[in-house]
Enzyme design. Structure first.
Site, mmCIF file in Angstrom:
data_model
loop_
_atom_site.group_PDB
_atom_site.id
_atom_site.type_symbol
_atom_site.label_atom_id
_atom_site.label_comp_id
_atom_site.label_asym_id
_atom_site.label_seq_id
_atom_site.Cartn_x
_atom_site.Cartn_y
_atom_site.Cartn_z
ATOM 1 C CB CYS B 79 -0.923 -0.069 1.128
ATOM 2 S SG CYS B 79 -2.217 1.114 0.966
ATOM 3 N NE ARG B 136 -7.384 7.272 3.072
ATOM 4 C CZ ARG B 136 -7.740 8.444 2.754
ATOM 5 N NH1 ARG B 136 -9.073 8.853 2.731
ATOM 6 N NH2 ARG B 136 -6.951 9.139 2.100
ATOM 7 C CG HIS B 171 -3.011 -3.345 3.992
ATOM 8 N ND1 HIS B 171 -1.991 -2.773 4.024
ATOM 9 C CD2 HIS B 171 -4.042 -2.379 3.544
ATOM 10 C CE1 HIS B 171 -2.180 -1.196 4.028
ATOM 11 N NE2 HIS B 171 -3.438 -1.201 3.404
ATOM 12 C CD GLU B 173 0.181 -4.975 5.958
ATOM 13 O OE1 GLU B 173 0.173 -5.533 4.864
ATOM 14 O OE2 GLU B 173 -0.070 -3.879 6.042
#
Lengths: 294, 193
Positions: B79, B136, B171, B173
């Site tokens: 990101c 986002r 993401h 993660e």
């Protein structure tokens, strides 16, 4: 299959804000100063907390046009405050498409009994807490982020310290309790057993926990980070200081390098005057914002 | 044992640390440029790209990470990390590390209300779809010849690789799936220069 507005997506944005500084602003110009200084997000208000304290009257959600103008002029996430329990203000902000809503004690509460049912919203919410029970109740209601209440608009960090220390020690205490005691604890804290059990097993809140309410200097930010905050909100501390841009940059750097006294020394020099600040004992009990919506 | 650094200026650092630990490596939080000399691979996490970029600029990370990449050391950006590794942010004039031949658009899916969870196909990782979390998120609008596209959503590029450099707009993660981290660790075990 696309899933939107899930808890993962809501708490995920809060995770992305970690290690950052969220700054209160009242104009597009201030929002740009904050973004340039390295803020991870800005919080739009009609007045900053120090002025709300001074002016009195009913403090409400900011004008949606102002919030929209800020959204159009910066690229970082934009937050705005609604009154505790005022779900209609929250509906308006969701329709506007703001990135995060703060159900905040800084504004005048709209409901003395109920907070907003935040699970019903697709926009994430952050809520203030003075202790673990309060934090857990807000998470049960759907908050995707917690912050200490501190005492907003005072430039005095003492209450934020008290709240952060208490929340941290209460979490630690939970991890040592047996299952039977956790059931009782959940009742005492008026929180769901599932949530209490999760916190006991993981030794942390299931959402990000920031510091807020009285942070006015880089050293204040570093102090809160060392006490376990995952990031900081700075309200009046920036735009009530002598040189907002310099103060904002310094607090951003101090939040990243909270454990590095050399960087802290460097950024703490020549900041000009910090905001004036208030003794908590000079505030009448009824004027304490942290007592609202517990 | 290979050492993996996670750039810890701001953002979702601890999530990457946890996944790396699960994968059996010892991660290091990187806050100073001198630490980069000690690591074999670097992750630039999600966060606010303008904030991380601002701090990178202030503390001279751009040059040091560029040198690290040119030595053939693997870097994975998620990101904000993707944005910072690109050579250009379309419509903005912010500085980047400028190591990957991609042009990106920030917040390309919209604001937070448009953030989503979606299972996507990443052929390189096998048939099982990957649970991707987009917050986002940016997209990659242009890629250079050396860039391999690893995943797309509706013809929009969301994951790519250029030799030792890996980026994703989402993401991993935040997902309970460590396949991308393991894929990255494989890159760290290869010799690129």
């Amino acid at each position: 299959m696309k899933k939107m507005g899930t808890f993962k997506v809501k708490s995920g944005l809060a995770e992305m804000l970690k290690g950052g500084v969220i700054m209160d602003i009242v104009s597009v110009e201030q929002a740009k100063i904050a973004e340039e200084a390295g803020a991870v997000s800005v919080m739009v208000l009609e007045r900053i907390p120090a002025d709300i304290r001074k002016v009195g009257g009913v403090a409400r959600m900011a004008d949606p046009q102002l919030i929209k103008d800020v959204m159009d002029s910066v690229t970082i996430p934009v937050m705005a405050k609604v009154r505790i329990g005022h779900f209609a203000e929250a509906q308006i902000l969701q329709a506007l498409g703001v990135d995060f809503i703060d159900e905040s004690e800084v504004l005048t509460p709209a409901d003395e009994q109920y907070h907003i049912n935040k699970n019903k919203f697709e926009i994430p919410f952050v809520c203030g807490a003075t202790n673990l029970g309060e934090a857990l109740r807000r998470i049960d209601e759907g908050a995707a982020m917690i912050r200490t209440k501190g005492e907003a608009g005072t430039g005095n960090v003492v209450e934020a310290v008290r709240h952060m220390r208490l929340i941290m020690s209460e979490i630690k205490e939970l991890t040592s309790l047996s299952e039977d005691k956790l059931i009782t604890t959940a009742k005492e804290k008026e929180a769901s057993y599932e949530l209490v059990k999760w916190v006991a097993e993981n030794g942390k809140l299931p959402v990000v926990n920031f510091a807020a309410g009285g942070i006015a200097t880089p050293a204040d930010a570093a102090l809160m980070m060392q006490l376990g905050a995952e990031g900081v909100f700075v309200g009046s501390g920036i735009f009530k200081s002598e040189n907002p841009s310099v103060m904002a940059k310094a607090i951003v750097r101090a939040t990243t390098y909270f454990n590095d006294p050399e960087v802290l020394l460097e950024v703490s020099r020549n900041l000009g005057e910090a905001m004036m600040g208030l003794q908590i004992s000079q505030i009448e009990e009824v004027d304490l914002l942290q007592k609202r919506g517990i | 044992m290979k050492k993996i650094g996670v750039l810890a200026l701001q953002g979702a650092v601890s999530e990457h640390i946890e996944i790396l630990e699960r994968c059996g490596v010892t991660p290091i939080e990187i806050k100073k440029t001198v630490q980069i000399a000690d690591i074999d691979g670097l992750i630039i996490p999600g966060g606010e790209s303008s904030t991380i970029g601002n701090l990178m600029n202030e503390y001279s990370f751009f040059e040091k990470i560029r040198e690290f990449a040119y030595k053939g050391k693997p870097i994975y950006g998620t990101c904000a990390g993707l944005i910072l590794m690109s050579k250009n942010i379309i419509g903005e004039n912010r500085k980047t590390i400028s190591i990957m031949d991609i042009e990106v658009r920030r917040n390309a899916f919209g604001r937070q209300i448009d953030s989503m969870e979606i299972d996507i196909e990443i052929p390189k990782l096998g048939n099982k779809k990957f649970p991707a979390v987009f917050i986002r998120a940016p997209i990659i609008e242009k890629v250079g010849k050396q860039v391999e596209i690893l995943a797309e959503i509706d013809d929009r590029i969301v994951m790519a690789q250029q030799e030792n450099l890996l980026v994703s707009a989402f993401h991993p993660e935040l997902s309970n799936d460590d396949r991308i981290h393991r894929y990255f660790l494989n890159l760290v075990n290869k010799r690129w220069r």
